[in-house]
Write an enzyme that holds these catalytic residues in place. Sequence first.
Site, PDB file in Angstrom:
ATOM      1  N   GLY A  16       0.774  -1.232   0.000  1.00 18.70           N
ATOM      2  CA  GLY A  16       0.000   0.000   0.000  1.00 18.70           C
ATOM      3  C   GLY A  16       0.806   1.282   0.000  1.00 18.70           C
ATOM      4  O   GLY A  16       0.342   2.308   0.500  1.00 18.70           O
ATOM      5  N   ASN A  18       1.380   3.085  -2.599  1.00 18.38           N
ATOM      6  CA  ASN A  18       0.621   4.025  -3.445  1.00 18.38           C
ATOM      7  C   ASN A  18      -0.584   4.587  -2.689  1.00 18.38           C
ATOM      8  O   ASN A  18      -0.912   5.767  -2.830  1.00 18.38           O
ATOM      9  CB  ASN A  18       0.191   3.353  -4.747  1.00 18.38           C
ATOM     10  N   LEU A  91      -3.997  -6.466  -7.302  1.00 14.84           N
ATOM     11  CA  LEU A  91      -3.393  -7.421  -8.228  1.00 14.84           C
ATOM     12  C   LEU A  91      -4.372  -8.473  -8.748  1.00 14.84           C
ATOM     13  O   LEU A  91      -3.971  -9.527  -9.222  1.00 14.84           O
ATOM     14  CB  LEU A  91      -2.160  -8.063  -7.578  1.00 14.84           C
ATOM     15  N   ASN A 108      -6.135   2.899 -12.797  1.00 16.23           N
ATOM     16  CA  ASN A 108      -5.138   1.959 -12.289  1.00 16.23           C
ATOM     17  C   ASN A 108      -3.749   2.573 -12.420  1.00 16.23           C
ATOM     18  O   ASN A 108      -3.490   3.340 -13.349  1.00 16.23           O
ATOM     19  CB  ASN A 108      -5.198   0.666 -13.127  1.00 16.23           C
ATOM     20  N   HIS A 110       0.083   1.435 -13.090  1.00 14.88           N
ATOM     21  CA  HIS A 110       0.857   0.283 -13.563  1.00 14.88           C
ATOM     22  C   HIS A 110       2.341   0.681 -13.617  1.00 14.88           C
ATOM     23  O   HIS A 110       2.674   1.764 -14.113  1.00 14.88           O
ATOM     24  CB  HIS A 110       0.368  -0.155 -14.950  1.00 14.88           C
ATOM     25  N   ASP A 151      -4.890  -3.711 -18.599  1.00 16.99           N
ATOM     26  CA  ASP A 151      -3.950  -2.597 -18.859  1.00 16.99           C
ATOM     27  C   ASP A 151      -4.178  -1.957 -20.236  1.00 16.99           C
ATOM     28  O   ASP A 151      -3.269  -1.313 -20.779  1.00 16.99           O
ATOM     29  CB  ASP A 151      -2.479  -3.065 -18.727  1.00 16.99           C
TER      30      ASP A 151
HETATM   31  C1  GAR Z   1       3.028  -1.064  -7.425  1.00 12.77           C
HETATM   32  O1  GAR Z   1       4.295  -1.025  -8.028  1.00 12.77           O
HETATM   33  C2  GAR Z   1       1.941  -1.017  -8.473  1.00 12.77           C
HETATM   34  O2  GAR Z   1       2.237  -0.193  -9.554  1.00 12.77           O
HETATM   35  C3  GAR Z   1       1.885  -2.455  -8.891  1.00 12.77           C
HETATM   36  O3  GAR Z   1       2.021  -3.179  -7.695  1.00 12.77           O
HETATM   37  C4  GAR Z   1       2.801  -2.420  -6.766  1.00 12.77           C
HETATM   38  C5  GAR Z   1       2.015  -2.301  -5.481  1.00 12.77           C
HETATM   39  O4  GAR Z   1       2.736  -1.614  -4.497  1.00 12.77           O
HETATM   40  N1  GAR Z   1       0.676  -2.738  -9.613  1.00 12.77           N
HETATM   41  C6  GAR Z   1       0.642  -3.558 -10.644  1.00 12.77           C
HETATM   42  O5  GAR Z   1       1.597  -4.207 -11.025  1.00 12.77           O
HETATM   43  C7  GAR Z   1      -0.721  -3.663 -11.321  1.00 12.77           C
HETATM   44  N2  GAR Z   1      -0.603  -4.310 -12.591  1.00 12.77           N
HETATM   45  P1  GAR Z   1       2.002  -0.910  -3.274  1.00 12.77           P
HETATM   46  O6  GAR Z   1       1.067  -1.943  -2.649  1.00 12.77           O
HETATM   47  O7  GAR Z   1       3.152  -0.574  -2.339  1.00 12.77           O
HETATM   48  O8  GAR Z   1       1.277   0.307  -3.757  1.00 12.77           O
END
Ligand code: GAR
Length: 184
Positions: A16, A18, A91, A108, A110, A151
Amino acid sequence: MSQNNIRIAVMVSGGGTNLQALIDAQKTGTLHSGTIALVLSDKKDAYALTRAKDAGIPAAVVAKADYGSQARICALLEEYRIGLIVLAGFLRILSADFTSRFDHRIINIHPSLIPAFCGAGFYGLHVHEAALRRGVRITGATVHYVNEITDGGEIILQKAVRVAPNDTPQTLQKRVMRLAEWKI
Ligand code: GAR
């Protein structure tokens, strides 16, 4: 409801960071587009849930079994009067039925410059492993609308990040997060 008052649900699966960037932006007044009203996780032990709790944001876990009809998610989104869904490290792939119901109301993040390294199987660290395998010198992050193609929705924002010669998937992931994802 005015654009500034849009109630946002953030959907998460893991650490989390982001989500934290959004919470921090809300705290410092730089999140102008709405208010985070709900955090939804598909994993009950996601650290993102602790971040939501610490920020005083209501959070719920939606179990894997509920994804068939996505009825429970829809009920929660209605209960919290959600106008925009942000997938922040979520995910799981949402059904076409769900994405069409919330057309242009799901975005989203990515961790690559779409259309590179995206689609089924490209998530989290796998994206950076693939970028390093291919030998790209520039990667980055993309924010896009979510439709029925994984995506494949319209691109909203992108930010490029340089790959360093000695990068590992982990160092590259961290730099892409810090310089691109948490900003865009
Ligand atoms: C992030 O890098 C996000 O961009 C990616 O998962 C990670 C989650 O980190 N998402 C994807 O790959 C979606 N296709 P977080 O839980 O620390 O935000």
